[in-house]
Design an enzyme around this catalytic site. Structure first.
Site, PDB file in Angstrom:
ATOM      1  N   CYS A  81     -12.557  54.860   1.592  1.00  0.00           N
ATOM      2  CA  CYS A  81     -12.202  53.639   2.305  1.00  0.00           C
ATOM      3  C   CYS A  81     -13.108  53.447   3.517  1.00  0.00           C
ATOM      4  CB  CYS A  81     -10.746  53.691   2.758  1.00  0.00           C
ATOM      5  SG  CYS A  81     -10.419  55.010   3.949  1.00  0.00           S
ATOM      6  N   CYS A 120     -12.722  56.178   6.109  1.00  0.00           N
ATOM      7  CA  CYS A 120     -13.490  57.393   5.794  1.00  0.00           C
ATOM      8  C   CYS A 120     -14.943  57.220   6.217  1.00  0.00           C
ATOM      9  CB  CYS A 120     -13.425  57.690   4.294  1.00  0.00           C
ATOM     10  SG  CYS A 120     -11.777  58.009   3.639  1.00  0.00           S
ATOM     11  N   ASP A 148     -42.923  28.030   2.410  1.00  0.00           N
ATOM     12  CA  ASP A 148     -44.376  28.142   2.431  1.00  0.00           C
ATOM     13  C   ASP A 148     -44.888  27.370   1.215  1.00  0.00           C
ATOM     14  OD1 ASP A 148     -46.986  29.057   3.014  1.00  0.00           O
ATOM     15  OD2 ASP A 148     -46.742  30.683   1.569  1.00  0.00           O
ATOM     16  N   ASP A 175     -44.163  34.148   0.875  1.00  0.00           N
ATOM     17  CA  ASP A 175     -44.642  35.260   0.055  1.00  0.00           C
ATOM     18  C   ASP A 175     -45.899  35.927   0.578  1.00  0.00           C
ATOM     19  OD1 ASP A 175     -46.582  33.293  -0.550  1.00  0.00           O
ATOM     20  OD2 ASP A 175     -46.890  34.170  -2.535  1.00  0.00           O
ATOM     21  N   ASP A 218     -46.721  35.141   6.254  1.00  0.00           N
ATOM     22  CA  ASP A 218     -45.331  34.679   6.361  1.00  0.00           C
ATOM     23  C   ASP A 218     -44.400  35.759   6.910  1.00  0.00           C
ATOM     24  OD1 ASP A 218     -45.891  32.161   5.239  1.00  0.00           O
ATOM     25  OD2 ASP A 218     -45.799  33.000   3.224  1.00  0.00           O
TER      26      ASP A 218
END
Length: 728
Positions: free
Chosen positions: A37, A40, A446, A622, A626
């Site tokens: 959980c 934990c 782009d 890409d 960028d």
């Protein structure tokens, strides 16, 4: 409990499992058992972060994989493992095979416990129903009633003790470590319910709840099994990718002999033979052979890609025609497929805002609920209810307020949404990315390689000038340079002392002469505004030559832009290309706002300006130019064919040739946000209503069990609705 010097000296030596990375740091991966959980996870990560040599600790509940990063180049693995053991979570060095085995064992154990609980609940009910029938005027005699209760106890008690073992063991480990997790109140509630029922039966009392104890476990186990299946589905995404790697490779020795080696034993610099129909086992450089590759797994492109000596092949591609001899460039764990698998794992590894909120709520749960239960018991007894009725109300509080629904509310949605996107070819690198993507108001594209296909073609090539520029083109990763190199051929002289400047070009020595390839201003041409559809080349002090390229718009670009507008988003193009090509591409895609001739810094500044104006921007890019803009954006996406630096800056990576997936990803992200908020709202409302109802005696342990388990099922099933989102 502190770890003393004597304790540490007795710790086993796990230093062999500490890995060194290229930056000089050290890390350790462990398989942790028993963590289920958010509480934990928070407990483990916080305790390890307090160790002096640990820089960070991140637990992936999906795999049970704990990634620990140490300060400096060394780390004490033994101290980490002993700390986990002290917390009640045994750990071993992570091994994928052992992790899969442990996962299968847990799955079988949950199914068996669920079957036992179902048997116990059904048969206990069979004996309890006649007792309940007294509510409808069919009162049983005292002897018969007592017999039915003892028969119910005979069936329910052993079934409850067996089916409750996953909860009892977890609670015991937690208590032994001096802490309390969410399984503690569940275990206390089950044990107290059985105890009260036995007391009632022995004293010929009015009520017993043997059926409630085992029914509670049955419903809890359903929720835990569903959560287990959700996590298995997310874990299998990365495992399925790694399974696509070839299990072995044919290595060619210096004397030409061939032998088969396991994939994990392939070292950098070895030569491997890849026959037609085989997958490329590791990233490599083609030394001999001509063939075509199917890169669909890596880029989504279905068209075969020709390769010849000098080309680089990535692991996971399928060799279609001729035999290839490769010089290996990376080990299997550093291959392209392994990198994609790590991106998938990262999606389940990171914590979103909603998950962090759930973690904080879960952290205060145990002390608050135990306090409420104690006050209910003490207050009820003080107000004259008697110890029996007061204890029943306290047990109902413990059971009905279990935060299982809160713990599942967000992770279930995050896992399901990430798996949905993965099947559509989108790798989600963090849960927070989905939240940010759902919030975007403005989309920036782009042009080259995103709005367009990214496969520029050289117009009217001149063989003489092409041959001169080819050495620098081969050294660059820019799409135009790659197109120029492809036209010139991969064989030929290589440039030396190469240096690439993002957004400008590449320079180096060709036969001892300094040369440049890139923008007009970078090469030394004055008065010309260079762009992304042209490259200039020239030697220092010599005539400069221009290469012109054409690049086609993606087939679905206009449709994708229309869908984004339908979602209420504004769209813009930011490009480093010349105004003419940018305007034509933007107009064809249906985009009115565009800017051309931008440097990487200009793009990043434009994104910052949007952010300063309060607009949340999605950047889709890409190229190396960028990367800065992607990092500045509220959310970022990059195609699978993008450079590594660009993918690292992006939140999501998508494969394939289309842009429609951008709009579809936003739809799925928005749906995930709605599901998470719905689950949060339901969990909060449930606890606001349930806790007072139990404290005031309106809910007995049986009804509490049904209500609590029902709440967990509701949020899990609501998360599963994500599978229908974006289905085409």
């Amino acid at each position: 409990m502190a770890l003393t010097h004597d304790t540490l000296s007795a710790a086993p030596d796990f230093s062999a499992f500490v890995r060194k990375d290229q930056s000089g740091g050290a890390s350790l991966d462990l398989l942790v058992k028993g963590a289920r959980c958010a509480g934990c996870m928070a407990k483990i990560e916080k305790s390890l972060a307090e160790l002096p040599d640990v820089a960070s600790a991140r637990l992936n509940l999906t795999e049970g994989r704990l990634s620990v990063r140490f300060r400096g180049g060394r780390g004490d693995a033994g101290r980490v493992i002993m700390t986990l053991d002290r917390l009640g979570y045994p750990a071993t060095p992570f091994d994928p095979g052992q992790a899969a085995k442990a996962h299968d064992q847990e799955s079988r154990r949950l199914v068996l416990a669920l079957a036992v609980a179902a048997f116990g609940a059904g048969n206990a009910m069979m004996f309890s129903v006649p007792v309940w029938a007294g509510l409808f005027g069919q009162e049983l005699g005292p002897a018969t009633r007592n017999l039915m209760l003892w028969l119910s106890a005979l069936v329910a008690t052993p079934c409850a003790l067996y089916a409750g073992m996953p909860f009892f063991e977890s609670a015991w480990r937690s208590l032994k470590a001096g802490r309390a997790n969410m399984d503690v109140p569940i275990s206390i509630g089950v044990v107290l319910t059985l105890f009260i029922s036995f007391v009632e039966t022995i004293l010929h009392g009015r009520d017993a709840y043997f059926d409630a104890a085992v029914s509670l476990l049955f419903l809890l186990l359903i929720g835990r099994w569903l959560d287990h299946r959700l996590r298995a589905r997310a874990r299998s995404a990365a495992a399925d990718l790694l399974a696509l790697q070839a299990p072995s490779a044919t290595v060619v020795g210096p004397d030409g002999t061939e032998r088969v080696k396991p994939l994990g034993d392939i070292a950098v610099g070895e030569r491997v033979l890849v026959r037609p129909g085989d997958r490329i086992p590791v990233d490599g450089f083609v030394e001999d052979g001509v063939s075509e590759l199917d890169n669909a797994l890596l880029t989504g492109e279905t068209a075969p890609v020709p390769v010849r000596p000098g080309d680089t092949c990535r692991a996971g591609a399928v060799n279609l025609s001729g035999s290839l001899r490769l010089l290996t460039l990376a080990r299997s764990e550093d291959s392209a497929v392994a990198a994609i698998a790590r991106l998938v794992e990262a999606g389940a590894q990171t914590k979103s805002l909603y998950v962090r909120l759930a973690d904080k709520a879960a952290a205060v749960y145990v002390p608050v609920v135990h306090t409420l239960a104690a006050l209910t018991f003490a207050g009820g007894w003080a107000l004259g209810l008697g110890p029996r009725e007061a204890l029943l109300r306290a047990v109902a509080v413990l059971i009905i307020t279990c935060p299982c629904a809160l713990g599942l509310a967000v992770p279930a949605v995050q896992i399901t949404a990430s798996a949905r996107l993965f099947r559509k070819g989108v790798l989600v690198k963090s849960g927070a990315a989905l939240e940010r993507l759902a919030e975007v108001e403005h989309v920036v594209f782009d042009k080259t390689g995103v709005l367009t296909e990214g496969r520029p073609r050289l117009i009217d090539p001149c063989p003489t000038t092409l041959k001169l520029a080819a050495p620098l083109a081969r050294a660059s990763a820019h799409p135009l340079a790659r197109a120029l190199a492809a036209e010139a051929g991969r064989s030929g002289p290589r440039a030396t002392e190469v240096r690439e400047i993002a957004g400008q070009g590449v320079e180096g020595l060709i036969d001892g002469r300094r040369a440049r390839l890139g923008r007009a201003s970078f090469v030394g041409v004055e008065g010309r505004a260079g762009g992304e559809t042209e490259l200039w080349f020239g030697f220092d002090g010599d005539t400069k030559v221009r290469f012109r390229f054409s690049d086609h718009l993606r087939a679905d670009a206009a449709e994708a832009v229309a869908q984004l507008r339908a979602l209420g988003l504004s769209v813009e193009v930011l490009s480093g290309d010349l105004p003419g090509p940018v305007e034509r591409a933007a107009t064809a895609a249906g985009i009115q706002a565009w800017r051309a001739g931008l440097s990487p810094e200009d793009k990043a500044s434009a994104i910052e300006a949007h952010a300063a104006a309060g607009r949340k921007v999605l950047m889709v890019g890409d190229g190396l130019n960028d990367a800065a803009a992607l990092a500045k954006a509220h959310a970022a996406m990059a195609p699978g064919a993008a450079l590594d630096a660009t993918q690292n800056a992006a939140d999501l990576v998508f494969s394939g040739e289309g842009l429609l997936i951008v709009a579809e990803s936003i739809v799925i992200a928005r749906a995930a946000r709605r599901r998470a908020l719905e689950n949060f709202g339901f969990s909060a409302l449930y606890n606001v209503v349930a806790a007072p109802a139990a404290m005031l005696g309106f809910v007995n342990p049986l009804v509490a069990a049904l209500a609590m388990s029902g709440s967990s099922l509701v949020v899990t099933l609501n998360a599963l609705r994500m599978h229908a989102v974006g289905r085409s």
